[in-house]
Motif scaffolding. Structure first.
Motif, PDB file in Angstrom:
ATOM      1  N   ASP A  88     -37.834 -12.602   4.540  1.00 29.16           N
ATOM      2  CA  ASP A  88     -38.019 -11.182   4.850  1.00 29.16           C
ATOM      3  C   ASP A  88     -38.549 -10.419   3.642  1.00 29.16           C
ATOM      4  O   ASP A  88     -39.343  -9.487   3.781  1.00 29.16           O
ATOM      5  N   ARG A  89     -38.116 -10.803   2.454  1.00 31.50           N
ATOM      6  CA  ARG A  89     -38.591 -10.136   1.240  1.00 31.50           C
ATOM      7  C   ARG A  89     -40.056 -10.448   0.979  1.00 31.50           C
ATOM      8  O   ARG A  89     -40.743  -9.707   0.279  1.00 31.50           O
ATOM      9  N   LEU A  90     -40.532 -11.550   1.537  1.00 31.49           N
ATOM     10  CA  LEU A  90     -41.929 -11.950   1.358  1.00 31.49           C
ATOM     11  C   LEU A  90     -42.842 -11.342   2.417  1.00 31.49           C
ATOM     12  O   LEU A  90     -44.054 -11.544   2.366  1.00 31.49           O
ATOM     13  N   GLY A  91     -42.252 -10.625   3.401  1.00 26.69           N
ATOM     14  CA  GLY A  91     -43.068 -10.008   4.436  1.00 26.69           C
ATOM     15  C   GLY A  91     -42.909 -10.607   5.819  1.00 26.69           C
ATOM     16  O   GLY A  91     -43.631 -10.235   6.749  1.00 26.69           O
TER      17      GLY A  91
ATOM     18  N   ARG B 224     -70.758 -21.610   0.382  1.00 22.55           N
ATOM     19  CA  ARG B 224     -69.611 -21.382   1.253  1.00 22.55           C
ATOM     20  C   ARG B 224     -68.638 -20.387   0.624  1.00 22.55           C
ATOM     21  O   ARG B 224     -68.433 -20.383  -0.586  1.00 22.55           O
ATOM     22  N   PRO B 225     -68.008 -19.533   1.454  1.00 25.19           N
ATOM     23  CA  PRO B 225     -67.056 -18.562   0.910  1.00 25.19           C
ATOM     24  C   PRO B 225     -65.784 -19.247   0.425  1.00 25.19           C
ATOM     25  O   PRO B 225     -65.380 -20.289   0.940  1.00 25.19           O
ATOM     26  N   GLN B 226     -65.163 -18.641  -0.564  1.00 24.85           N
ATOM     27  CA  GLN B 226     -63.912 -19.146  -1.121  1.00 24.85           C
ATOM     28  C   GLN B 226     -62.855 -18.055  -0.971  1.00 24.85           C
ATOM     29  O   GLN B 226     -63.067 -16.913  -1.377  1.00 24.85           O
ATOM     30  N   VAL B 227     -61.726 -18.402  -0.365  1.00 22.03           N
ATOM     31  CA  VAL B 227     -60.673 -17.418  -0.139  1.00 22.03           C
ATOM     32  C   VAL B 227     -59.941 -17.150  -1.454  1.00 22.03           C
ATOM     33  O   VAL B 227     -59.471 -18.073  -2.117  1.00 22.03           O
ATOM     34  N   VAL B 228     -59.835 -15.875  -1.813  1.00 19.35           N
ATOM     35  CA  VAL B 228     -59.123 -15.467  -3.024  1.00 19.35           C
ATOM     36  C   VAL B 228     -57.663 -15.170  -2.710  1.00 19.35           C
ATOM     37  O   VAL B 228     -56.759 -15.517  -3.469  1.00 19.35           O
ATOM     38  N   GLY B 229     -57.408 -14.512  -1.587  1.00 21.98           N
ATOM     39  CA  GLY B 229     -56.046 -14.168  -1.206  1.00 21.98           C
ATOM     40  C   GLY B 229     -56.013 -13.619   0.205  1.00 21.98           C
ATOM     41  O   GLY B 229     -57.027 -13.141   0.725  1.00 21.98           O
ATOM     42  N   THR B 230     -54.850 -13.695   0.833  1.00 16.89           N
ATOM     43  CA  THR B 230     -54.698 -13.214   2.202  1.00 16.89           C
ATOM     44  C   THR B 230     -53.407 -12.410   2.338  1.00 16.89           C
ATOM     45  O   THR B 230     -52.512 -12.489   1.491  1.00 16.89           O
ATOM     46  N   ASN B 231     -53.339 -11.644   3.424  1.00 21.68           N
ATOM     47  CA  ASN B 231     -52.123 -10.890   3.771  1.00 21.68           C
ATOM     48  C   ASN B 231     -51.663  -9.981   2.633  1.00 21.68           C
ATOM     49  O   ASN B 231     -50.468  -9.850   2.356  1.00 21.68           O
ATOM     50  N   ILE B 232     -52.626  -9.357   1.967  1.00 22.44           N
ATOM     51  CA  ILE B 232     -52.333  -8.404   0.895  1.00 22.44           C
ATOM     52  C   ILE B 232     -52.341  -6.999   1.489  1.00 22.44           C
ATOM     53  O   ILE B 232     -53.290  -6.608   2.168  1.00 22.44           O
ATOM     54  N   ASP B 233     -51.283  -6.243   1.237  1.00 26.74           N
ATOM     55  CA  ASP B 233     -51.161  -4.895   1.797  1.00 26.74           C
ATOM     56  C   ASP B 233     -51.795  -3.837   0.901  1.00 26.74           C
ATOM     57  O   ASP B 233     -52.477  -2.932   1.384  1.00 26.74           O
ATOM     58  N   THR B 234     -51.540  -3.932  -0.396  1.00 30.77           N
ATOM     59  CA  THR B 234     -52.008  -2.927  -1.350  1.00 30.77           C
ATOM     60  C   THR B 234     -52.700  -3.619  -2.515  1.00 30.77           C
ATOM     61  O   THR B 234     -52.204  -4.624  -3.025  1.00 30.77           O
ATOM     62  N   VAL B 235     -53.835  -3.064  -2.931  1.00 32.70           N
ATOM     63  CA  VAL B 235     -54.531  -3.581  -4.110  1.00 32.70           C
ATOM     64  C   VAL B 235     -54.584  -2.476  -5.158  1.00 32.70           C
ATOM     65  O   VAL B 235     -55.152  -1.406  -4.926  1.00 32.70           O
TER      66      VAL B 235
ATOM     67  N   PRO C 176     -42.688  -1.583  -1.549  1.00 28.11           N
ATOM     68  CA  PRO C 176     -41.339  -1.781  -1.013  1.00 28.11           C
ATOM     69  C   PRO C 176     -41.146  -3.227  -0.568  1.00 28.11           C
ATOM     70  O   PRO C 176     -42.111  -3.991  -0.440  1.00 28.11           O
ATOM     71  N   GLU C 177     -39.909  -3.595  -0.346  1.00 30.32           N
ATOM     72  CA  GLU C 177     -39.604  -4.963   0.066  1.00 30.32           C
ATOM     73  C   GLU C 177     -40.389  -5.327   1.321  1.00 30.32           C
ATOM     74  O   GLU C 177     -40.455  -4.558   2.277  1.00 30.32           O
ATOM     75  N   GLY C 178     -40.999  -6.491   1.301  1.00 29.34           N
ATOM     76  CA  GLY C 178     -41.769  -6.958   2.442  1.00 29.34           C
ATOM     77  C   GLY C 178     -43.257  -6.690   2.349  1.00 29.34           C
ATOM     78  O   GLY C 178     -44.020  -7.159   3.190  1.00 29.34           O
ATOM     79  N   ARG C 179     -43.685  -5.930   1.344  1.00 27.93           N
ATOM     80  CA  ARG C 179     -45.115  -5.681   1.167  1.00 27.93           C
ATOM     81  C   ARG C 179     -45.647  -6.511   0.007  1.00 27.93           C
ATOM     82  O   ARG C 179     -44.920  -6.831  -0.937  1.00 27.93           O
ATOM     83  N   THR C 180     -46.928  -6.840   0.089  1.00 28.28           N
ATOM     84  CA  THR C 180     -47.573  -7.670  -0.926  1.00 28.28           C
ATOM     85  C   THR C 180     -48.661  -6.870  -1.616  1.00 28.28           C
ATOM     86  O   THR C 180     -49.460  -6.200  -0.954  1.00 28.28           O
TER      87      THR C 180
END
Length: 231
Positions: free
Chosen positions: A5-8, A106-117, A197-201
């Motif tokens: 849950d803390r990880l989202g 080809r594209p390279q994934v840097v990161g996923t499921n990020i809420d705030t940058v 906050p807890e649960g956001r990345t």
């Protein structure tokens, strides 16, 4: 143990899990060549997970394989030598890609499921509107929320310099929150905590020397990133 849950992890993600009583959710923390380290499976870090043959067969390209930030469905200990097997990648809420190094198109994934940058730019000569525009385009294109950090505010003696920086950011990023920060004085650090906050990345980007590692160390309360002298 790292609480999922803390990880989202939430009810929506739980509804996206494929059927299978022996499958458990985990989040990709580190990607190696052909192996992945996972969070949320009981240990602080479950190392060496592998992609199952079934997932490999279903994948049509790089974007279908796990990447840092992904939620995955895992069959614990089902692989060779007891390795955990990743059976599926759950739907992503955000995706950041870049072109692979060299001539590989080809594209390279840097990161996923990020809420705030957090986009860090400093008051010691780094503030550049064109560069900031490029960062903002990437963040918006990845479906995340941008926040601009104006770092090293302790280096300016007059508030007018910070006001000019705010005005410049507002001219290229209207409506985007600007957080003046200084690890030396502590300015802005409480606000950064509030924004995660807890649960956001969150992710932190910016040019070399703007203070990214220093900010991470201050927020963690210990040195987790090596700090290089500013040139």
């Amino acid at each position: 143990m790292v609480d999922p849950d803390r990880l989202g992890w939430n009810d929506r993600r739980a509804s996206e899990m494929p059927p299978g009583e022996d499958l458990v959710p985990a989040r990709v923390a580190v990607e190696h060549r052909g192996a992945y380290d996972l969070l949320g499976m009981g240990d602080d870090l479950a190392e060496g997970a592998r992609v199952s043959a079934d997932l490999r067969d279903r994948a049509s390209g790089r974007l279908d394989f796990p990447a840092v930030g992904d939620w995955v469905a895992v069959r614990p200990g089902a692989g060779p030598r007891g390795a955990d097997l990743i059976e599926a990648v759950l739907p992503r809420t955000s995706l950041f890609v870049r072109r692979a190094p060299g001539r590989d198109p080809r594209p390279q994934v840097v990161g996923t499921n990020i809420d705030t940058v957090f986009i860090a730019t400093s008051l010691d000569g780094d503030l550049n509107p064109r560069r900031l525009e490029r960062y903002l385009a990437v963040v918006h294109g990845g479906d995340a929320e941008p926040v601009v950090l104006v770092t090293k505010t302790d280096l300016v003696s007059e508030g007018r310099e910070l006001d000019r920086a705010r005005a410049l950011v507002a001219s290229v990023a209207p409506g985007v929150e600007v957080v003046p920060t200084s690890v030396t004085t502590g300015e802005g650090l409480d606000r950064l905590v509030e924004l995660i906050p807890e649960g956001r990345t969150a992710a932190l980007v910016g040019s070399s020397g703007v203070g990214k590692s220093t900010i991470v160390n201050a927020m963690m309360g210990r040195e987790v990133q090596q700090v290089a002298p500013t040139r």
